[in-house]
Structure formats: structure tokens, C-alpha cells
Design a protein around this motif. Structure first.
Motif, short mmCIF file in Angstrom:
data_model
loop_
_atom_site.label_atom_id
_atom_site.label_comp_id
_atom_site.label_asym_id
_atom_site.label_seq_id
_atom_site.Cartn_x
_atom_site.Cartn_y
_atom_site.Cartn_z
N GLU A 18 -7.39 26.19 21.70
CA GLU A 18 -7.53 25.25 20.59
C GLU A 18 -8.93 24.67 20.61
OE1 GLU A 18 -5.77 24.02 18.10
OE2 GLU A 18 -3.86 25.05 18.36
N TYR A 19 -9.58 24.67 19.46
CA TYR A 19 -10.91 24.06 19.36
C TYR A 19 -11.04 23.44 17.97
CZ TYR A 19 -15.89 23.41 20.15
OH TYR A 19 -17.12 22.86 20.35
N PRO A 20 -11.33 22.17 17.86
CA PRO A 20 -11.71 21.23 18.92
C PRO A 20 -10.61 21.09 19.99
CG PRO A 20 -12.08 20.28 16.74
CD PRO A 20 -11.28 21.51 16.54
N VAL A 21 -11.02 20.57 21.14
CA VAL A 21 -10.12 20.41 22.27
C VAL A 21 -8.98 19.46 21.92
CG1 VAL A 21 -9.93 19.50 24.62
CG2 VAL A 21 -11.87 20.95 23.98
N LYS A 22 -7.77 19.91 22.26
CA LYS A 22 -6.57 19.10 21.99
C LYS A 22 -5.89 18.78 23.33
CE LYS A 22 -3.81 20.17 18.58
NZ LYS A 22 -2.76 20.85 17.75
N LEU A 23 -5.72 17.49 23.60
CA LEU A 23 -5.05 17.03 24.81
C LEU A 23 -3.74 16.35 24.44
CD1 LEU A 23 -8.09 15.41 26.69
CD2 LEU A 23 -7.27 17.77 26.85
N VAL A 24 -2.72 16.57 25.25
CA VAL A 24 -1.41 15.96 25.03
C VAL A 24 -1.11 15.05 26.21
CG1 VAL A 24 1.05 16.34 24.69
CG2 VAL A 24 -0.61 17.96 23.72
N TYR A 25 -0.98 13.75 25.93
CA TYR A 25 -0.67 12.77 26.96
C TYR A 25 0.79 12.33 26.84
CZ TYR A 25 -5.71 12.11 27.68
OH TYR A 25 -7.05 12.29 27.97
N ILE A 26 1.42 12.07 27.98
CA ILE A 26 2.77 11.52 28.03
C ILE A 26 2.72 10.31 28.95
CG2 ILE A 26 5.18 11.95 28.66
CD1 ILE A 26 4.37 15.02 28.37
N ALA A 27 3.19 9.17 28.46
CA ALA A 27 3.08 7.96 29.28
C ALA A 27 4.11 6.92 28.84
CB ALA A 27 1.68 7.36 29.15
N PRO A 28 4.55 6.07 29.77
CA PRO A 28 5.39 4.94 29.40
C PRO A 28 4.51 3.83 28.83
CG PRO A 28 5.05 4.98 31.78
CD PRO A 28 4.36 6.19 31.23
N LEU A 29 4.76 3.47 27.59
CA LEU A 29 3.92 2.48 26.91
C LEU A 29 4.80 1.46 26.19
CD1 LEU A 29 1.36 4.96 25.31
CD2 LEU A 29 0.92 3.50 27.28
N SER A 30 4.35 0.21 26.20
CA SER A 30 5.05 -0.84 25.47
C SER A 30 4.71 -0.72 23.99
CB SER A 30 4.61 -2.21 25.99
OG SER A 30 3.25 -2.46 25.64
N PRO A 31 5.53 -1.32 23.10
CA PRO A 31 5.21 -1.28 21.66
C PRO A 31 3.81 -1.79 21.35
CG PRO A 31 7.46 -2.04 21.99
CD PRO A 31 6.85 -1.95 23.36
N THR A 32 3.36 -2.81 22.08
CA THR A 32 2.02 -3.35 21.85
C THR A 32 0.94 -2.34 22.22
OG1 THR A 32 2.78 -5.60 22.32
CG2 THR A 32 0.42 -5.22 22.42
N GLN A 33 1.14 -1.65 23.34
CA GLN A 33 0.19 -0.63 23.76
C GLN A 33 0.15 0.53 22.77
OE1 GLN A 33 2.00 -0.16 27.70
NE2 GLN A 33 0.00 -0.60 28.61
N ILE A 34 1.31 0.90 22.25
CA ILE A 34 1.38 1.99 21.28
C ILE A 34 0.60 1.63 20.02
CG2 ILE A 34 2.92 3.32 19.78
CD1 ILE A 34 5.06 2.98 21.94
N GLN A 35 0.77 0.41 19.54
CA GLN A 35 0.06 -0.03 18.33
C GLN A 35 -1.44 -0.01 18.55
OE1 GLN A 35 1.70 -3.85 17.33
NE2 GLN A 35 3.70 -3.02 16.75
N ALA A 36 -1.88 -0.43 19.74
CA ALA A 36 -3.32 -0.45 20.04
C ALA A 36 -3.88 0.97 20.07
CB ALA A 36 -3.56 -1.15 21.38
N ILE A 37 -3.13 1.89 20.68
CA ILE A 37 -3.58 3.28 20.76
C ILE A 37 -3.62 3.90 19.37
CG2 ILE A 37 -2.91 5.60 21.54
CD1 ILE A 37 -1.87 4.28 24.09
N GLU A 38 -2.56 3.67 18.58
CA GLU A 38 -2.51 4.25 17.24
C GLU A 38 -3.66 3.74 16.38
OE1 GLU A 38 1.42 3.29 15.89
OE2 GLU A 38 2.16 5.28 16.42
N LYS A 39 -4.04 2.49 16.54
CA LYS A 39 -5.14 1.92 15.77
C LYS A 39 -6.44 2.63 16.11
CE LYS A 39 -7.45 -2.44 14.62
NZ LYS A 39 -7.49 -3.90 14.87
#
Length: 227
Positions: free
Chosen positions: A180-201
């Protein structure tokens, strides 16, 4: 010709390390997505339970991760396939049931970081999650007008940031989608709703947004936790 075909099949049934693949670690790991299409009379819960049982009984295929997307009849698996001829035990079952599925080869981010010259030990990542608020984030690194050197440096900075975050105690796993190019990374992590919103932003601003809530397939019961 028949003897040649038989010989090829025999080679496929050998472990890839015996066949002599160019990069055994990359070739062994795959990310599979299974979708249960809507169908009148279909018992989605029973279907997911059957997939869970089938995956648990696989031979020569190690299940690194098995998740279900929240709010969707989709299963996400990360598999380590010891023998190429082991695939039919899973794909034949999925085809018979009428499920849609896709498979892409992946590698551990630790291996890719090492290729770039970044020391990101594999044991910093997590390969076992409890029944937590889990999120799968797909991060695509746009090239834009960067030179090859600049693009590589940006990826190295990303992995250095990942290393710093993991050393704070944050749990997570990471895989790179191959070819895949551009490089595509897939992360899996336990995140709180607040952390998810920050990442999505952050991801949305950069135009690389894709975040999905998931749960461990082993924990799936189809019973609402609020009941």
C-alpha cells in the motif's frame, strides 16, 4: 504437467520458511475482514458465534486478534498462517455460508520501523487485550509534495512518537498494510471516548480519518451491557 502441478501444491502445503519466501515474517501475517450480509431470516448472533467457533478450531492458522465491529456484523481477524494450504478450512466455510470477506497481507510495525532505522521493540506492543473499550484506527500517511527522504523521516518520527507513547504505559498494537502506498498503518488500542474524539479530530484535519470501535470476538454475546 500433472506431476508439476502436484509438486507445486505440495510446496504450498509446506511452512513458508521451508519454501524460502523472501520475507517470511511479512508473508505469514494477514488482516481479514468478514462481513455477514443482511438476509431475511438470518440469525446474525448465531452466525457470529459460528464464526467464532470456527476460528477457534483452525489448524496451522494462529489467531493473533479476533474482533467484532460495534454496531456492524463485521469480524476483523489478524492471522498468522503457517501453511498456505491451510486457508481453505476458513475460506471454504465462509463461501458456503455466503459471507463476504477480504484479505490483505500485513507486517508488524516493529519490523517496518526497524527497516527505517528506528528501534521499536515488538515487546512494547500489546498482543492481548481484555474486555476493554477498543478502537481500530487506520492511519494513512499522505505523500503530498514530500521527497522520498522527507517522507521516510516523517514515518520515522511517527514511530519514535509511538515508542514514547508506549513507554508511558499506553497499550496498543500496530500493523502495516503491505503493498500500500501511501503507507497505511492499522493501530488497535484501548481508548476512552475522549481519547477517540481527540484522535478523530487530528485525523480528520489531516484527511486520513478512519476510526472504528471494536470488541473482542471472544467476549461477544450480543447482550447489551446496559441490560
Amino acid at each position: 504437467m500433472l506431476l508439476l502441478f502436484t509438486g507445486i501444491i505440495s510446496m504450498l502445503c509446506l511452512p513458508l520458511s521451508v519454501v524460502g519466501a523472501a520475507d517470511v515474517r511479512d508473508a505469514l501475517i494477514y488482516k481479514m475482514e468478514i462481513l455477514i450480509p443482511p438476509k431475511e431470516g438470518r440469525d446474525e448472533t448465531a452466525d457470529i458465534q459460528q464464526i467464532k467457533n470456527t476460528v477457534a478450531d483452525l489448524k496451522d492458522i494462529a489467531v493473533i486478534f479476533a474482533f467484532k465491529e460495534l454496531g456492524s456484523p463485521k469480524i476483523v481477524l489478524v492471522l498468522e498462517v503457517e501453511k498456505a494450504c491451510s486457508w481453505p478450512q476458513l475460506t471454504s466455510f465462509l463461501s458456503r455460508k455466503g459471507y463476504e470477506y477480504s484479505v490483505v497481507p500485513v507486517s508488524r510495525c516493529s519490523d517496518y520501523a526497524h527497516e527505517l532505522g528506528v528501534n521499536l521493540p515488538d515487546d512494547l506492543w500489546t498482543y492481548s487485550f481484555e474486555d476493554e473499550n477498543l478502537t481500530m484506527v487506520t492511519k494513512i500517511h499522505p505523500v503530498g509534495d514530500l521527497t522520498t527522504t522527507e517522507y521516510t523521516e516523517r514515518l520515522k518520527v511517527t514511530f519514535e512518537q509511538d515508542r514514547a507513547i508506549l513507554k508511558t504505559g499506553q497499550k496498543g498494537a500496530c500493523f502495516r498494510v503491505l503493498a500500500e502506498y501511501p503507507v497505511k498503518l492499522v493501530y488497535i488500542a484501548p481508548l476512552s471516548p475522549t481519547q477517540i474524539q481527540a484522535i478523530e479530530k487530528v485525523l480528520y484535519v489531516r484527511g486520513i480519518h478512519e476510526a472504528t470501535r471494536i470488541e473482542n470476538l471472544a467476549s461477544y454475546t450480543a447482550v447489551c451491557q446496559g441490560d
